[in-house]
Motif scaffolding. Sequence first.
Motif, PDB file in Angstrom:
ATOM      1  N   CYS A 188       8.635   8.897  10.439  1.00  0.00           N
ATOM      2  CA  CYS A 188       7.408   9.576   9.769  1.00  0.00           C
ATOM      3  C   CYS A 188       7.410  11.018   9.790  1.00  0.00           C
ATOM      4  N   GLY A 189       8.181  11.319  11.139  1.00  0.00           N
ATOM      5  CA  GLY A 189       8.438  13.016  11.242  1.00  0.00           C
ATOM      6  C   GLY A 189       7.116  13.662  11.394  1.00  0.00           C
ATOM      7  N   GLY A 190       7.277  14.933  10.956  1.00  0.00           N
ATOM      8  CA  GLY A 190       6.141  15.950  11.060  1.00  0.00           C
ATOM      9  C   GLY A 190       4.972  15.675  10.071  1.00  0.00           C
ATOM     10  N   ARG A 191       4.897  14.779   9.509  1.00  0.00           N
ATOM     11  CA  ARG A 191       4.056  14.579   8.356  1.00  0.00           C
ATOM     12  C   ARG A 191       3.024  13.959   9.221  1.00  0.00           C
ATOM     13  N   LEU A 192       3.117  13.466  10.233  1.00  0.00           N
ATOM     14  CA  LEU A 192       1.873  12.854  11.006  1.00  0.00           C
ATOM     15  C   LEU A 192       1.106  13.753  11.570  1.00  0.00           C
ATOM     16  N   SER A 193       0.112  14.263  10.947  1.00  0.00           N
ATOM     17  CA  SER A 193      -0.823  15.542  11.401  1.00  0.00           C
ATOM     18  C   SER A 193      -1.950  14.725  12.469  1.00  0.00           C
ATOM     19  N   GLN A 194      -2.163  13.499  12.211  1.00  0.00           N
ATOM     20  CA  GLN A 194      -2.887  13.015  13.290  1.00  0.00           C
ATOM     21  C   GLN A 194      -2.494  11.630  13.749  1.00  0.00           C
ATOM     22  N   LEU A 195      -2.263  11.554  15.350  1.00  0.00           N
ATOM     23  CA  LEU A 195      -1.792  10.489  15.756  1.00  0.00           C
ATOM     24  C   LEU A 195      -2.280   9.764  16.995  1.00  0.00           C
ATOM     25  N   CYS A 250       0.978  -1.323   0.013  1.00  0.00           N
ATOM     26  CA  CYS A 250       0.141   0.198  -0.112  1.00  0.00           C
ATOM     27  C   CYS A 250       0.905   1.284   0.004  1.00  0.00           C
ATOM     28  N   PRO A 251       1.695   1.451  -1.064  1.00  0.00           N
ATOM     29  CA  PRO A 251       2.672   2.722  -1.234  1.00  0.00           C
ATOM     30  C   PRO A 251       1.643   4.116  -0.979  1.00  0.00           C
ATOM     31  N   ARG A 252       0.526   4.226  -1.472  1.00  0.00           N
ATOM     32  CA  ARG A 252      -0.253   5.333  -1.552  1.00  0.00           C
ATOM     33  C   ARG A 252      -0.924   5.553  -0.146  1.00  0.00           C
ATOM     34  N   LEU A 253      -0.732   4.921   0.814  1.00  0.00           N
ATOM     35  CA  LEU A 253      -1.774   4.693   2.264  1.00  0.00           C
ATOM     36  C   LEU A 253      -1.141   6.250   2.892  1.00  0.00           C
ATOM     37  N   VAL A 254      -2.362   6.772   3.299  1.00  0.00           N
ATOM     38  CA  VAL A 254      -2.513   8.229   3.809  1.00  0.00           C
ATOM     39  C   VAL A 254      -2.796   7.965   5.043  1.00  0.00           C
ATOM     40  N   GLU A 255      -4.027   6.984   5.764  1.00  0.00           N
ATOM     41  CA  GLU A 255      -4.513   6.882   6.667  1.00  0.00           C
ATOM     42  C   GLU A 255      -4.565   5.490   7.220  1.00  0.00           C
ATOM     43  N   LEU A 256      -4.097   5.233   8.515  1.00  0.00           N
ATOM     44  CA  LEU A 256      -4.241   3.777   8.816  1.00  0.00           C
ATOM     45  C   LEU A 256      -4.934   3.497  10.355  1.00  0.00           C
ATOM     46  N   ILE A 274       6.997  -0.511  11.697  1.00  0.00           N
ATOM     47  CA  ILE A 274       8.365   0.000  11.166  1.00  0.00           C
ATOM     48  C   ILE A 274       8.184  -0.218   9.519  1.00  0.00           C
ATOM     49  N   ARG A 275       7.747  -1.217   9.232  1.00  0.00           N
ATOM     50  CA  ARG A 275       7.616  -1.359   7.487  1.00  0.00           C
ATOM     51  C   ARG A 275       6.742  -0.567   7.113  1.00  0.00           C
ATOM     52  N   ILE A 276       5.741  -0.446   7.873  1.00  0.00           N
ATOM     53  CA  ILE A 276       4.723   0.962   7.097  1.00  0.00           C
ATOM     54  C   ILE A 276       5.447   2.242   6.953  1.00  0.00           C
ATOM     55  N   ALA A 277       6.149   2.519   8.200  1.00  0.00           N
ATOM     56  CA  ALA A 277       6.855   3.684   8.162  1.00  0.00           C
ATOM     57  C   ALA A 277       7.815   3.808   6.711  1.00  0.00           C
ATOM     58  N   GLU A 278       8.489   2.895   6.536  1.00  0.00           N
ATOM     59  CA  GLU A 278       9.361   2.751   5.422  1.00  0.00           C
ATOM     60  C   GLU A 278       8.824   2.942   4.183  1.00  0.00           C
ATOM     61  N   ARG A 279       7.742   2.070   3.899  1.00  0.00           N
ATOM     62  CA  ARG A 279       7.122   1.677   2.470  1.00  0.00           C
ATOM     63  C   ARG A 279       6.132   2.815   2.299  1.00  0.00           C
ATOM     64  N   CYS A 280       5.335   3.282   3.264  1.00  0.00           N
ATOM     65  CA  CYS A 280       4.231   4.316   3.038  1.00  0.00           C
ATOM     66  C   CYS A 280       4.486   5.921   3.247  1.00  0.00           C
ATOM     67  N   LYS A 281       5.215   6.196   2.267  1.00  0.00           N
ATOM     68  CA  LYS A 281       5.828   7.569   2.370  1.00  0.00           C
ATOM     69  C   LYS A 281       4.839   8.684   2.627  1.00  0.00           C
ATOM     70  N   TYR A 282       3.592   8.719   2.180  1.00  0.00           N
ATOM     71  CA  TYR A 282       2.611   9.506   2.140  1.00  0.00           C
ATOM     72  C   TYR A 282       1.521   9.265   3.707  1.00  0.00           C
ATOM     73  N   LEU A 283       2.129   8.617   4.349  1.00  0.00           N
ATOM     74  CA  LEU A 283       1.072   8.457   5.807  1.00  0.00           C
ATOM     75  C   LEU A 283       1.287   9.613   6.614  1.00  0.00           C
ATOM     76  N   SER A 284      -0.056   9.732   7.001  1.00  0.00           N
ATOM     77  CA  SER A 284      -0.158  11.251   7.894  1.00  0.00           C
ATOM     78  C   SER A 284      -1.165  11.015   8.873  1.00  0.00           C
ATOM     79  N   ALA A 285      -1.931   9.949   9.114  1.00  0.00           N
ATOM     80  CA  ALA A 285      -2.732   9.933  10.073  1.00  0.00           C
ATOM     81  C   ALA A 285      -2.820   8.247  10.723  1.00  0.00           C
ATOM     82  N   VAL A 286      -2.794   8.202  11.845  1.00  0.00           N
ATOM     83  CA  VAL A 286      -2.686   6.659  12.295  1.00  0.00           C
ATOM     84  C   VAL A 286      -3.413   6.668  13.587  1.00  0.00           C
TER      85      VAL A 286
END
Length: 433
Positions: free
Chosen positions: A388-395, A336-342, A357-369
């Motif tokens: 993931c860094g600062g792109r995690l707008s929702q955690l 799921c390389p396009r994943l934004v929210e999980l 860790i694998r999800i953080a490595e492969r899902c470069k657009y992830l911003s909500a978990v």
Amino acid sequence: MKRGRKTDEANNSSSEETSEKESKRHKIADEKAIVAQSPDWGNLLQDIILQVFQYLPLLDRAHASQVCRSWNQVFHMPDLWRCFEFELNQPATSYLRATHPELIKQIIKRHSNHLQYVSFKVDSSKESAEAACDILSQLVNCSLKTLGLISTARPSFMDLPKSHFISALTVVFVNSKSLSSLKIDDTPVDDPSLKVLVANNSDTLKLLKMSSCPHVSPAGILCVADQCHGLRELALNYHLLSDELLLALSSEKHVRLEHLRIDVVSENPGQTQFHTIQKSSWDAFIKHSPKVNLVMYFFLYEEEFDPFFRYEIPVTHLYFGRSVSKDVLGRVGMTCPRLVELVVCANGLRPLDEELIRIAERCKYLSAVGLGECEVSCSAFVEFVKMCGGRLSQLSIMEEVLIPDQKYSLEQIHWEVSKHLGRVWFPDMMPTW
């Protein structure tokens, strides 16, 4: 002396009467001035009254219409009736407010031809669903642009005879001619009724939500996609999804889809007969609509996930409503390389360190978990946030999810995660009463 005293008394009495009359005159003048300065509510511009009425609840609006003739005229202006929500609830079984039956009769009689944006909010009773159908069957003079059938609890439309529901819905399909948005989740709509919809509204339909409609077949939804080339948003169950549907949505005639929601629901525990969508169909779909939001809700048991996440899938928003295994979450990170929210509601008692860790490595657009009943070591969680860094707008992580280890305690993880996010962060806590 007596005559002089009487004269003085008469003069004093006359002076007092004059003063009293003068005082009354000033008082009357002041009252007239106040009245003159007060706004004449009955002579307000009707455009202003219309704006105020649009913010009032229906019952308050009806009461206000009785103030004067001008306000009553505004109450019946077409602009005020273009958008309306029928609330149909049984007082004995629901605490929700219901639209008064007499008011419904008045709307049908005087304003049905003004209605354009209509929704029905019904409770779990069969009587409320029947009342909604009775109203629909009377909308013969209207041209709706949007229609929503909303069940606030158990889907009561499914309790109705199919023929009764279809007959009422067809009235709207035939007479509207310009439907752009249709939300009919949890209803007995079927293929023939969708053909009527397409025959009369194919040029205008842009949004169609029809999850949990058991009488619709893949051929029925394919008919909609083939004819409604302006369709931009679609929501349906996975059993209606097919390679043919994705290819139809990818044709040159069709506009780019903006939102596709798919509910993957098992009818019975242990059901494993889920078909597989070819990767080539997904590739064609994404090539045609590269910015589409693909939302998938999974309500499956662990043994039912085998057909899914075996190859790359362009999902952007992924929700697991039941327990999902470590193996499936591991495959999510790979496919799921396009994943934004999980969002994972539950997993079990095995830590998800490697999977996150694998999800953080492969899902470069992830911003909500969001993580519910899962387990993650504090060290792995900090590493995940760091990657993931600062792109995690929702955690949103429950405190019970985090397992202290040798490196971080629950008290320390707040500061460490906040540092990598660039903002103050705390885990969510289960309320106690």
